[in-house]
Structures are given as C-alpha cells and as structure tokens.
Design an enzyme around this catalytic site. Structure first.
Site, short mmCIF file in Angstrom:
data_model
loop_
_atom_site.label_atom_id
_atom_site.label_comp_id
_atom_site.label_asym_id
_atom_site.label_seq_id
_atom_site.Cartn_x
_atom_site.Cartn_y
_atom_site.Cartn_z
N CYS A 1 0.81 -1.22 0.00
CA CYS A 1 0.00 0.00 0.00
C CYS A 1 0.85 1.27 0.00
O CYS A 1 0.30 2.37 -0.09
CB CYS A 1 -0.94 0.00 1.20
SG CYS A 1 -2.07 -1.39 1.19
N HIS B 1 -2.36 6.88 4.49
CA HIS B 1 -2.97 5.72 3.84
C HIS B 1 -4.19 5.31 4.67
O HIS B 1 -4.14 5.26 5.90
CB HIS B 1 -1.94 4.58 3.77
CG HIS B 1 -2.53 3.29 3.38
ND1 HIS B 1 -3.38 3.17 2.30
CD2 HIS B 1 -2.42 2.04 3.92
CE1 HIS B 1 -3.77 1.92 2.21
NE2 HIS B 1 -3.21 1.21 3.17
N ASN C 1 -10.08 0.42 2.57
CA ASN C 1 -8.65 0.52 2.25
C ASN C 1 -8.49 0.25 0.75
O ASN C 1 -8.65 -0.89 0.31
CB ASN C 1 -7.89 -0.51 3.09
CG ASN C 1 -6.39 -0.52 2.80
OD1 ASN C 1 -5.93 0.06 1.82
ND2 ASN C 1 -5.64 -1.18 3.66
#
Ligand code: ACO
Length: 349
Positions: free
Chosen positions: A123, A273, A303
């Site tokens: 990520c 994030h 997410n």
C-alpha cells in the site's frame, strides 16, 4: 550505520500538477457483508471506521480503473497524453504478473511517448512511485511523469475470510508530476508554494510474511494445491501490521519533517494511507495533530491500497481542505513491510 533514506528534494522544483480519480459504481455496505460473513456493521465500524466500499464488477481489472483516472489527471493539468514521459503504476492487484499494468494504462491513455513500469511495494506504492517520479523530474531526466495508484483488490481477497474481506475496496487515483515552473502557478521565486519538498522511504523485509499473497510467483508457483489452499489470496497478520503501522508513521513523519526543516505545527493537512481509523487516530495523536488536520475517506471506500492517497488528495482539494500554499504530509505504509512519507507545499493554478 543505517542507510539514510530521508532527504529533501534537490534539483529543479517539482509539483503535482494534476489529479484524477475513478471509482467503480457498486457500493457494498457493512450490512451487505454481514449477510454473507460472520461479522456486523457495528464490529467493522468500531474496529476500522469503514462503513462501505466500492467493488469492481466481474471482468474489470486494475488498469480499467487506472486508465480513466490517468486521463482525468492529464485533463486536470491541461496536458496532452503524448507529452507524458513515463507512467508509473502502483498496485498490489496488477492485471497480470507480466506485462506491467502501467504498459496498458499508458497505451490506452494515449501516452505514446512514455515508458511504463509498475511499483509493487504494498500500500506504500503511491508514495514510492511519487518519490521516483519527483526525483526523475527534479533531476531533469523527464518533464512529466504520471503516477497511477490502481486497485481491484477484491480479486485477491478471500471473500470468505472475514479478517480481510471487510477491509478493502477497489478504486484508482492518479497524479501528474511536473516541474513547478512549467505550470501556470506562481513560482517559488515569486513567493509561491515550493511544491514537493522531500521524502522518507523505508523497508523492513523481516516483516514480509505479515502481509502477502503467498502463491503465484517464482517462490510458490501456481498449482492445484495452491488453488485448493486459497494461497493466491492475501494473508495478513492484522495485529502485527497494526503494531508496525502505529509505530512507523510517527517516526517516518518526524524524519521527513526534520530533513525538510519543517515542524509538525507547519502541517495543514495530514493525508495518511486509509487502512484503519484507529491506526490513523493513533498516528495523529503521536504526532500531536488535531483531528481537523487529518483527512480520511475510508468510511466510504475502505482501504483502497495504492489508490487511497491520490483519492484523498483529489477529494480534499475539491472540498477546499487542500489549498495553494498548504503544507501536506502524505504517509503510506504496507506490505514489505514498507513505509513512505512525503511533504508537499500544495500549488494550485
Ligand atoms: N467481524 C467480527 N469479528 C471479527 C472480525 C470481523 N470481520 N474479524 C475478527 N473478528 C474477531 C476475532 O476473531 C476476535 O475474536 P475473539 O476475541 O473471539 O478471538 C476479535 O474479533 C478481535 O480480533 P482482532 O484481530 O484482535 O481485532 P483487531 O481489533 O485487532 O482488528 C484488524 C483487526 C481490523 C484487522 C486490525 O488488526 C487492523 O486493522 N490491522 C491492520 C490491517 C491493515 O492495515 N492492513 C493493510 C495494510 S496496507 C497493505 O499493504 C495491504
């Protein structure tokens, strides 16, 4: 002596000159999930902050989301696709192992003069891609680099595994990186914003097993057994990743601030994030940032891995929460285990 990876950006000033996003239409709520999994809206909201996510329809791949996001970023910057020198795609759900997802995005977006490659750093991919783009443009190697975070993560999630199926969503976000002086913006010498100031990127390979797709690569090639055992889906030690993320964000943020000679008090917007609201709240508290300086959209999208930061930037700008001259701290973390922080003085036309 540890490698020093936090550094202010040298060379010509560079900035994000355009943003674009694309989200699939289908919304899947926590209640929808609780009808097929042993979970509940209450549990998901309290433990993660997520209320719903977008899921791509069958047949749609990460590049299918990345292409419209890339085209939108070019339109936002007022740049023709043939002026793009390089396309970097950050993803944990590439179309295929080979060729690079970036190759198709560049081709379909009309970037006929661009090179293309993928970044596979979990990520954190968008921040890694941004660092590579900013360094190359600052050094004069390229003029315009498109960084596209594109994910159809739902394809690599075991939909019967409640510990991961509730967390992730599909989406794409793109940012064009260009020299500051070539944009219509007021340049630094005229007292305008300075654009991208610096990065801190890092990796701890010892944590590789905490977050991975075990099979399908050269280490564990695909076989009937890997399919039967669901080894082509993401495996995650949630508690370990949680501990890592809450630890690393404040450390990495501190390093990039120090290197760019800025203070926490200078930050106008923190764009982390979007993994879990508890990770974000804990990191913000450790940094001493008040809630109104923290941008989140995980409530709506979950997410979205490499797409989460450009999606946040685009929405924050549209909502007037990211304005010219604002100092933004972007912070990614994920599989690897990797992390990456970027400081940018936002510049709008
Ligand atoms: N619904 C209901 N109950 C659940 C669910 C669920 N979806 N998932 C787990 N539980 C249960 C567990 O079985 C456990 O039950 P028990 O107490 O009877 O054993 C209980 O809830 C608590 O489970 P924990 O795993 O301790 O829950 P926790 O509060 O740690 O939250 C979570 C789990 C949300 C996964 C958290 O650890 C987390 O967010 N970790 C970080 C994950 C992350 O950010 N990953 C992505 C990184 S970015 C990248 O590169 C992909």
């Amino acid at each position: 002596m540890p490698l020093d990876v936090a550094a202010p950006l040298l060379g010509r000033p560079v900035t994000i000159s355009g943003l674009g996003t694309y989200l699939p239409e289908t919304v899947v709520t926590n209640d929808d999930l609780s009808r097929v999994l042993d979970t509940s809206d209450d549990w998901i909201r309290q433990r993660t902050g997520i209320r719903q996510r977008r899921i791509a329809p069958p047949g749609m791949s990460s590049s299918d989301l990345g292409i419209p996001a890339a085209i939108a970023a070019l339109a936002d910057a007022g740049l023709r696709p043939e002026q793009v020198d390089l396309v970097i795609t950050a993803t944990i759900s590439p179309d295929q192992i080979m060729p690079a997802t970036a190759s198709r995005i560049a081709y379909e977006a009309g970037c006929v003069n661009a090179g293309a490659f993928d970044v596979l750093t979990g990520c954190t991919g968008f921040v890694y891609g941004l660092a590579a783009a900013a360094g190359a443009v600052a050094a004069g190697l390229y003029d315009n680099v498109l960084v596209v975070g594109a994910e159809v993560i739902s394809r690599i999630i075991d939909q019967s595994d409640r510990s991961t199926a509730i967390l992730f969503g599909d989406g794409a976000g793109a940012a064009l990186v260009s020299p500051l002086e070539s944009s219509s913006r007021k340049s630094e010498s005229e007292g305008g914003p300075r654009g991208i100031l610096g990065f801190d990127v890092g990796n701890d390979g010892a944590g590789g097993c905490c977050l991975s797709v075990p099979a399908g690569g050269s280490r564990m090639p695909a076989s009937h057994e890997t399919v039967d055992k669901h080894l082509h889906f993401m495996r995650m030690n949630g508690a370990e990743v949680y501990r890592f993320a809450t630890r690393v964000v404040a450390v990495s943020a501190g390093r990039v601030l120090e290197r760019c000679r800025m203070k926490v008090g200078d930050i106008d917007l923190f764009v982390p994030h979007q993994a879990n609201i508890r990770i974000i709240d804990s990191a913000a508290a450790k940094l001493g940032l008040s809630p109104e300086k923290v941008y989140t959209n995980l409530q709506r999208y979950g997410n979205t891995s490499c797409a989460s930061i450009p999606l946040c930037l685009s929405e924050a700008r549209a909502e007037g929460r990211l304005k010219s001259g604002d100092l933004a701290l972007l912070m990614g973390f994920g599989a690897g285990l990797t992390w990456g922080a970027c400081l940018i003085e936002w510049s709008d036309g």
